[in-house]
Design a protein around this motif. Structure first.
Motif, short mmCIF file in Angstrom:
data_model
loop_
_atom_site.label_atom_id
_atom_site.label_comp_id
_atom_site.label_asym_id
_atom_site.label_seq_id
_atom_site.Cartn_x
_atom_site.Cartn_y
_atom_site.Cartn_z
N ARG A 84 0.85 -1.20 0.00
CA ARG A 84 0.00 0.00 0.00
C ARG A 84 0.88 1.25 0.00
N LEU A 85 1.01 1.87 -1.16
CA LEU A 85 1.90 3.01 -1.34
C LEU A 85 1.27 4.36 -1.03
N GLY A 86 -0.03 4.46 -1.10
CA GLY A 86 -0.72 5.75 -1.06
C GLY A 86 -0.35 6.66 0.08
N HIS A 87 -0.32 6.13 1.29
CA HIS A 87 -0.03 6.97 2.45
C HIS A 87 1.43 7.45 2.45
N MET A 88 2.32 6.63 1.93
CA MET A 88 3.72 7.05 1.87
C MET A 88 3.90 8.17 0.84
N LEU A 89 3.25 8.03 -0.30
CA LEU A 89 3.33 9.08 -1.32
C LEU A 89 2.74 10.38 -0.79
N ASP A 90 1.62 10.29 -0.12
CA ASP A 90 0.99 11.48 0.48
C ASP A 90 1.91 12.14 1.50
N ALA A 91 2.55 11.33 2.34
CA ALA A 91 3.43 11.86 3.39
C ALA A 91 4.63 12.58 2.78
N ILE A 92 5.19 12.01 1.73
CA ILE A 92 6.34 12.66 1.07
C ILE A 92 5.91 14.00 0.49
N GLU A 93 4.76 14.04 -0.15
CA GLU A 93 4.27 15.31 -0.72
C GLU A 93 4.01 16.34 0.37
N GLN A 94 3.44 15.91 1.48
CA GLN A 94 3.10 16.83 2.56
C GLN A 94 4.33 17.30 3.34
N GLU A 95 5.23 16.38 3.66
CA GLU A 95 6.36 16.67 4.55
C GLU A 95 7.58 17.24 3.82
N ARG A 96 7.75 16.91 2.55
CA ARG A 96 8.91 17.36 1.76
C ARG A 96 10.24 17.06 2.46
N PRO A 97 10.52 15.77 2.71
CA PRO A 97 11.76 15.41 3.43
C PRO A 97 12.99 15.54 2.54
N GLN A 98 14.15 15.52 3.18
CA GLN A 98 15.41 15.47 2.46
C GLN A 98 15.95 14.04 2.34
#
Length: 156
Positions: free
Chosen positions: A16-30
């Motif tokens: 299940r990738l959806g939540h990880m993709l959303d988190a990356i978009e929201q958090e903008r990690p390095q």
């Protein structure tokens, strides 16, 4: 100018990738750490964000040729990345904490239990982001901000 790095930590996505993709978009990690149980989800994240540095380890459900654990450093903070099954974390974290101290790391990041954990243990920090796939429990991930050898952790 203060140098810092935001790291997202995921585990146990189980396809299940959806939540990880959303988190990356929201958090903008390095940087991203993926702690296994569906290693191919971690690889899919790498494909989706080719410029974002990521470290991946495999879990007990993964058959991919990949490391069981890694030791990495960011902004003066040393991490042990492991899924946790080889340290018996479903029966407690003593074995993992002892190994982390022996390896000289500051933070041991692990998954496997699907239960989030964010706490010190006799000189090492234990950090489990929970399950990115929402299996059995609520969906979760972790955020670690590191700067000049210090860190702050949060569960989301």
């Amino acid at each position: 100018m203060v140098n810092y790095m935001k790291i997202l930590v995921f585990s146990d996505s189980h396809g299940r990738l959806g939540h990880m993709l959303d988190a990356i978009e929201q958090e903008r990690p390095q940087r991203v750490f993926f702690l296994g149980d569906h290693y191919r989800d971690g690889q899919a994240l790498m494909d989706a964000y080719p410029g974002l540095p990521m470290e991946l380890v495999r879990g007990n459900c993964d058959w991919d040729k990949a490391p069981d654990e890694l030791i990495v450093e960011a902004e003066g903070v040393k991490f042990l990345l492991a899924h946790g099954h080889r340290y018996g974390v479903k029966s407690g974290t003593d074995q993992l904490a002892r190994a982390a101290r022996e390896k000289g790391v500051d933070i041991a990041c692990f998954g496997h239990t699907h239960e989030a954990l964010n706490m010190p243990d006799r000189g090492v920090w234990l950090f489990n982001p929970g399950t990115a796939g929402g299996i059995y429990n609520r969906v979760g991930y972790g955020v670690i901000v590191v700067s000049n050898g210090k860190f702050k952790t949060a569960l989301k």
